[in-house]
Design a protein around this motif. Structure first.
Motif, PDB file in Angstrom:
ATOM      1  N   ASP A   2      46.279 -10.061 -73.635  1.00 37.12           N
ATOM      2  CA  ASP A   2      45.932  -8.517 -74.045  1.00 37.12           C
ATOM      3  C   ASP A   2      46.226  -8.211 -75.443  1.00 37.12           C
ATOM      4  N   ILE A   3      45.673  -7.547 -76.038  1.00 33.56           N
ATOM      5  CA  ILE A   3      45.912  -6.955 -77.345  1.00 33.56           C
ATOM      6  C   ILE A   3      45.909  -5.464 -77.324  1.00 33.56           C
ATOM      7  N   ASP A   4      46.690  -4.859 -77.379  1.00 36.40           N
ATOM      8  CA  ASP A   4      47.090  -3.303 -77.311  1.00 36.40           C
ATOM      9  C   ASP A   4      46.723  -2.792 -78.580  1.00 36.40           C
ATOM     10  N   LEU A   5      45.620  -1.905 -78.669  1.00 40.87           N
ATOM     11  CA  LEU A   5      45.328  -1.570 -79.849  1.00 40.87           C
ATOM     12  C   LEU A   5      46.032  -0.129 -80.340  1.00 40.87           C
ATOM     13  N   SER A   6      46.869   0.386 -79.441  1.00 38.84           N
ATOM     14  CA  SER A   6      47.871   1.430 -79.732  1.00 38.84           C
ATOM     15  C   SER A   6      48.913   1.024 -80.664  1.00 38.84           C
ATOM     16  N   THR A   7      49.180  -0.310 -80.738  1.00 41.65           N
ATOM     17  CA  THR A   7      50.104  -0.939 -81.522  1.00 41.65           C
ATOM     18  C   THR A   7      49.780  -1.967 -82.423  1.00 41.65           C
ATOM     19  N   THR A   8      48.514  -2.004 -82.275  1.00 38.07           N
ATOM     20  CA  THR A   8      47.966  -3.390 -83.126  1.00 38.07           C
ATOM     21  C   THR A   8      46.635  -2.789 -83.897  1.00 38.07           C
ATOM     22  N   ALA A  13      43.658  -7.240 -84.756  1.00 40.01           N
ATOM     23  CA  ALA A  13      43.076  -7.704 -83.470  1.00 40.01           C
ATOM     24  C   ALA A  13      41.839  -8.549 -83.774  1.00 40.01           C
ATOM     25  N   ASN A  14      40.973  -8.183 -84.682  1.00 41.70           N
ATOM     26  CA  ASN A  14      39.872  -8.824 -84.849  1.00 41.70           C
ATOM     27  C   ASN A  14      40.254 -10.448 -85.403  1.00 41.70           C
ATOM     28  N   ALA A  15      40.994 -10.523 -86.359  1.00 48.28           N
ATOM     29  CA  ALA A  15      41.738 -11.529 -86.744  1.00 48.28           C
ATOM     30  C   ALA A  15      42.066 -12.690 -85.660  1.00 48.28           C
ATOM     31  N   ALA A  26      39.893 -12.436 -74.118  1.00 48.54           N
ATOM     32  CA  ALA A  26      40.967 -11.506 -74.287  1.00 48.54           C
ATOM     33  C   ALA A  26      40.470 -10.212 -74.020  1.00 48.54           C
ATOM     34  N   ARG A  27      41.546  -9.397 -73.838  1.00 54.30           N
ATOM     35  CA  ARG A  27      41.234  -7.912 -73.364  1.00 54.30           C
ATOM     36  C   ARG A  27      41.968  -6.977 -74.367  1.00 54.30           C
ATOM     37  N   LEU A  28      40.929  -6.139 -75.053  1.00 55.17           N
ATOM     38  CA  LEU A  28      41.575  -4.982 -75.685  1.00 55.17           C
ATOM     39  C   LEU A  28      41.819  -3.745 -75.082  1.00 55.17           C
ATOM     40  N   THR A  29      43.083  -3.267 -75.126  1.00 59.55           N
ATOM     41  CA  THR A  29      43.468  -2.235 -74.368  1.00 59.55           C
ATOM     42  C   THR A  29      43.546  -0.961 -75.419  1.00 59.55           C
ATOM     43  N   ASP A  50      38.891  -2.405 -72.714  1.00 54.85           N
ATOM     44  CA  ASP A  50      39.118  -1.512 -71.666  1.00 54.85           C
ATOM     45  C   ASP A  50      39.080   0.172 -72.150  1.00 54.85           C
ATOM     46  N   GLY A  51      37.899   0.670 -72.240  1.00 53.37           N
ATOM     47  CA  GLY A  51      37.655   1.964 -72.559  1.00 53.37           C
ATOM     48  C   GLY A  51      36.538   2.161 -73.671  1.00 53.37           C
ATOM     49  N   THR A  52      36.698   3.438 -74.387  1.00 50.09           N
ATOM     50  CA  THR A  52      35.452   3.555 -75.202  1.00 50.09           C
ATOM     51  C   THR A  52      35.773   3.001 -76.616  1.00 50.09           C
TER      52      THR A  52
END
Length: 219
Positions: A2-8, A13-15, A26-29, A50-52
């Motif tokens: 899981d990669i949390d895009l609120s903190t990454t 994330a792409n790297a 992998a899951r992007l949250t 996981d979302g828009t």
């Protein structure tokens, strides 16, 4: 993973995604509409968002599977080379712009210019598409499960568009052609493969080029 895009950051994330080995998932949250998610992928990995997602999700990629559990902004699957992008919601403008290969599936509606300058990919939209779908599409297949807006297939070349619903009007040099058995078989296979159960393969409209714009004419 899981990669949390609120903190990454998106760059990090792409790297991380590009460094994953074939077969990884992998899951992007918390994507929150961020742009350029899961772009430039090259390996056979699966990425769930996981979302828009914002603009250009999954663009410039090959081999990967990108599953968006939400809607997308402009240019989803832009310049896709191979692999699969699936959007569970709606897609904004210029879906699959210049996509060379692979498959882009939208389970909702797509906005203006879906499949613009398509170069070989397969684009499936379960719902409606906006105006100028398939504008200057050079190669590939577009299947629309709902209605199509104005200017469908304007200036298209070798791409073929199938529409299950109504067509508002055709663009320049586009024409309706009779369905062949091979068309029915193709639409049936695509519909079954991607769960488009509402499409009757024998009752779609085939739109292709009238081939009057291939060469400059003389007055």
């Amino acid at each position: 993973m899981d990669i949390d895009l609120s903190t990454t950051t998106v760059r990090t994330a792409n790297a991380t995604l590009r460094a994953l080995p074939p077969g990884a998932t992998a899951r992007l949250t918390n994507p929150a509409g961020r742009h350029n998610l899961a772009v430039g992928l090259t390996e056979e990995i699966t990425v769930e968002i996981d979302g828009t997602a914002g603009y250009y999700v999954g663009g410039l990629s090959k081999n990967a599977t990108v599953l968006v559990h939400g809607t997308t902004g402009w240019g989803a699957g832009e310049n896709l080379m191979s692999g699969l992008i699936r959007v569970d919601g709606d897609a904004s403008q210029s879906l699959a712009a210049s996509a060379h290969g692979g498959t882009i599936v939208v389970r909702g509606d797509a906005s203006l210019r879906a499949g613009i300058s398509l170069k070989g990919a397969t684009v499936l939209v379960a719902g409606n598409v906006g105006d100028h779908c398939g504008f200057m599409a050079q190669a590939g297949t577009i299947l629309v499960g709902g209605d199509a807006g104005r200017g469908l297939g304007d200036s298209l070349y070798e791409a073929v568009i199938y529409v299950a619903g109504r067509i508002k009007d055709l663009g320049a040099d586009a024409r309706v052609e009779e369905l062949a058995e091979s068309d029915v078989e193709l639409v049936a296979r695509l519909a079954k493969q991607h769960g488009f159960d509402h499409i009757d393969p024998e009752n779609v409209t085939r739109v292709a080029s009238a081939r009057q714009l291939y060469h400059w004419g003389t007055p």
